[in-house]
Scaffold this active site. Structure first.
Site, PDB file in Angstrom:
ATOM      1  N   HIS A 130       0.860  -1.178   0.000  1.00  0.00           N
ATOM      2  CA  HIS A 130       0.000   0.000   0.000  1.00  0.00           C
ATOM      3  C   HIS A 130       0.902   1.235   0.000  1.00  0.00           C
ATOM      4  CE1 HIS A 130      -2.855   2.976   1.673  1.00  0.00           C
ATOM      5  NE2 HIS A 130      -3.829   2.141   1.354  1.00  0.00           N
ATOM      6  N   LYS A 160     -10.464  -1.367  10.149  1.00  0.00           N
ATOM      7  CA  LYS A 160     -10.377  -2.575   9.320  1.00  0.00           C
ATOM      8  C   LYS A 160     -10.775  -3.825  10.101  1.00  0.00           C
ATOM      9  CE  LYS A 160      -8.722  -0.418   5.700  1.00  0.00           C
ATOM     10  NZ  LYS A 160      -7.356  -0.541   5.186  1.00  0.00           N
ATOM     11  N   CYS A 170      -4.856   2.551  -3.732  1.00  0.00           N
ATOM     12  CA  CYS A 170      -3.622   3.052  -3.101  1.00  0.00           C
ATOM     13  C   CYS A 170      -2.516   2.003  -3.168  1.00  0.00           C
ATOM     14  CB  CYS A 170      -3.877   3.484  -1.651  1.00  0.00           C
ATOM     15  SG  CYS A 170      -5.006   4.875  -1.496  1.00  0.00           S
ATOM     16  N   ASP A 195       3.048  -4.720   8.201  1.00  0.00           N
ATOM     17  CA  ASP A 195       1.782  -4.006   8.048  1.00  0.00           C
ATOM     18  C   ASP A 195       0.648  -5.023   8.130  1.00  0.00           C
ATOM     19  OD1 ASP A 195      -0.470  -2.614   7.290  1.00  0.00           O
ATOM     20  OD2 ASP A 195       0.335  -1.903   5.375  1.00  0.00           O
ATOM     21  N   GLN A 201      -4.514  -5.437   6.749  1.00  0.00           N
ATOM     22  CA  GLN A 201      -5.430  -6.330   6.049  1.00  0.00           C
ATOM     23  C   GLN A 201      -5.450  -7.746   6.622  1.00  0.00           C
ATOM     24  OE1 GLN A 201      -7.577  -5.481   3.695  1.00  0.00           O
ATOM     25  NE2 GLN A 201      -6.885  -3.360   3.588  1.00  0.00           N
TER      26      GLN A 201
END
Length: 637
Positions: A356, A459, A597, A433, A436
């Site tokens: 991202h 999220k 993104c 990260d 997700q």
């Protein structure tokens, strides 16, 4: 926990059994005897339990015997006992949620599965049928009965283990049963809240006031309803879960909303909404600084949420949990604190092609300022990271590896453990990260061994504007803060400032207190459902959707890695992505159309944008059917 029960008010169990069986025997459906069988092996393609052959049977499966125990499988919808559960089990032990539905004397291979009732399967795809042994199964008009590979096997839709759900489905027969159960006298604590209390803590309070305002615990609430200690744990019921999300009752263009934009943001259950409202109505105050009750309440709620995040990630300490606005701010925090402090000209940062923009731009800014070099892990044509090429990038100048655990554009699940381990072997720090991943799979930061892990609350069914940076405690305490102000200092003079240790040194000023509390409520919610059960259900749903969507003429699926989370990016011949998104919107279907993104990875596949349906545990096969039907009509128009 134990509860003092007035035994003089206990109902007559024989009368209770009689009442229950009167209701069940009036319900529609057959009374085929429940088979007693040996558990069949797992289907390696689907990880779901397969049906067994009949080797014997007990008596009437609709008969309920309370407080008894037999080795029969069970299925419980909501918080009560469903008719399908009675077809699966003729005995329910209300006392013990761990042993109610499986004989502890049986081996794991002999225990019967617990089946999901009301799994949200599509009306066009699913027939309310049972296999030859009486189990529910999933059959689709297009593909035939589902077995993980769209073959011809009948599959009981099962989940391993039992779940604690934050709701109770009311059925007519349950209402009558509850009238009897509520005759049990149990002390009621106040206030009565629609959500769970904070986790128990080592100290009585995070504040200095000695007498603390307490919320009733989940177990206390259950005991008040059932009169027994512990929770009755039903299996995963996606239809009941869906009712917890008020916005999913919305109409869009006269059609029921189908939310398939979960990779952008997830919807919020009523438990989260109510918890935030309760904070503003009863606890609102700034934290840590004031000698009054509301400051104590707000501090306890805020720090209680921190502990929930710590437990959710299996961090080693609450001192390793820093509240930020989201994953983007967390990455920027690391770049502008640790990166500014430790990286020098010529040092190298490795990212992946899947990233991202939030995990690219901060490092580019730092590289331009300090003369750093950025290297990129490549991916293959399926969207998988090529580990051999990654190892070639590692070297003595590698100081940081920063990568996503799950791609927001393709859904690829990266080999995170291997990437972290190889980065550490090269002497680099590693940031993961998890924006997700946290809503789709269990995360254990100690096992992962990353130096930092970041995610956003919105999220994972929590509020916007709140997120988390996890960091190893010693590393955080060695890092200079990136913002200055109140709340993060021990002492200030005009000549010198002494900072708190983590997490305080990174939480300058008044933070997003209410939404941190809301994030804690969201974590409560998914924890009670069980991240393992969520991952299993979404895996099935993704396979179901993939099998159908690939059949649409002219549709190209982008990202076909074998290990994927709930993302289905595609392009459709003859249509711009925004045209597809608009057509789906006319049917009430919300998807994302654009570059997400994540322009570098889309350009790796020769694209500037895709249509991206993305799934969550409240989506159903019916949602997928509507999506695919609309795409067929669009292609044929």
């Amino acid at each position: 926990m134990s509860t003092n029960i007035n035994h003089d008010n206990l109902p007559d169990l024989q009368e209770l059994e009689k009442l229950a069986n009167q209701f069940f025997k009036t319900l529609p459906g057959d009374t085929i005897s429940q088979p007693v069988t040996q558990q069949a092996p797992l289907d390696p393609a689907s990880n779901f339990l397969q049906p067994e052959r009949v080797t014997g049977s007990y008596g009437d499966p609709r008969e309920v015997r309370l407080f008894e125990h037999t080795p029969q499988p069970a299925s419980v919808a909501g918080g009560g006992i469903s008719p399908s559960a009675i077809n699966q089990n003729n005995a329910v032990n209300l006392k013990d949620p761990q042993t109610s539905f499986a004989d502890p004397g049986l081996t794991s291979s002999q225990k019967q599965p617990s089946y999901t009732s009301g799994a949200g399967v599509s009306p066009s795809a699913i027939q309310s049928a049972k296999s030859e042994v009486g189990y529910p199964y999933i059959e689709d008009a297009r593909t035939g009965p589902y077995s993980g590979g769209f073959g011809a096997e009948k599959l009981p839709f099962a989940t391993e283990g039992l779940l604690h759900l934050p709701y109770q489905q009311e059925q007519p027969f349950e209402v009558e049963l509850q009238k009897v159960l509520q005759a049990i006298s149990v002390p009621i604590q106040s206030p009565q809240l629609p959500f769970s209390a904070p986790s128990s803590f080592d100290e009585s309070s995070f504040y200095f006031l000695k007498e603390r305002f307490q919320l009733p615990s989940v177990n206390q609430s259950a005991e008040r309803k059932t009169g027994v200690s512990g929770l009755i744990a039903p299996p995963f019921d996606v239809n009941a879960v869906k009712r917890d999300f008020p916005i999913l009752q919305e109409q869009v263009n006269g059609k029921p909303l189908i939310w398939l934009d979960n990779a952008a943001t997830t919807q919020k259950p009523k438990q989260v909404i109510d918890r935030i409202s309760y904070f503003y109505e009863h606890e609102n105050s700034n934290i840590h600084r004031a000698a009054h009750e509301l400051a104590a309440r707000a501090t306890d709620a805020y720090e209680g949420a921190r502990k929930k995040v710590k437990d959710f990630l299996n961090a080693g300490s609450t001192n390793e949990i820093i509240f930020v606005r989201g994953a983007t701010e967390a990455i920027n925090l690391v770049a502008k604190s640790w990166g500014e402090q430790n990286l020098q000209a010529g040092d190298e940062i490795i990212v992946s092609h899947l990233e991202h923009h939030a995990n690219i731009v901060p490092w580019q800014q730092l590289a331009a300022k300090k003369g750093l070099k950025i290297k990129v892990m490549p991916v293959d044509d399926d969207g998988q990271i090529i580990l051999d090429e990654y190892t070639k990038l590692l070297g003595p100048r590698t100081k940081l590896v920063s990568f996503t655990q799950v791609s927001n554009a393709l859904g690829t699940v990266t080999p995170a453990h291997q990437i972290v381990r190889l980065g550490h072997l090269a002497g680099a720090k590693v940031l993961v990260d998890g924006a997700q991943s946290v809503s789709h799979m269990p995360v254990d930061v100690q096992a992962l061994d990353a130096d930092w892990f970041v995610f956003s609350g919105h999220k994972v069914f929590g509020p916007t504007g709140i997120g988390v940076l996890y960091g190893k405690e010693d590393l955080l305490n060695e890092t200079q803060p990136w913002q200055g102000g109140g709340n993060m200092i021990v002492d200030v003079t005009f000549e010198h400032t002494q900072y708190h240790n983590a997490p305080g040194r990174f939480e300058a000023g008044t933070g997003n207190i209410a939404d941190a509390v809301g994030l804690g409520a969201a974590i409560d919610y998914v924890t009670r459902l069980g991240m393992g059960a969520i991952a299993q259900y979404e895996h099935y749903l993704l396979e179901y959707a993939t099998g159908l969507i690939k059949g649409v003429p002219g549709l190209r699926l982008i990202g076909t890695a074998p290990d994927k989370a709930s993302v289905l990016s595609f392009v459709l011949d003859g249509y711009k992505t925004e045209e597809v998104g608009s057509a789906l919107n006319q049917e009430g279907i919300a998807v994302r159309s654009g570059h997400h993104c994540a322009q570098p990875i889309l350009r790796r596949f020769g694209l500037e944008s895709t249509v991206r349906p993305s799934l969550a545990f409240y989506n159903t096969c019916a949602d997928i059917d509507t999506l695919v039907d609309t795409l067929y009509r669009l292609k044929n128009s």
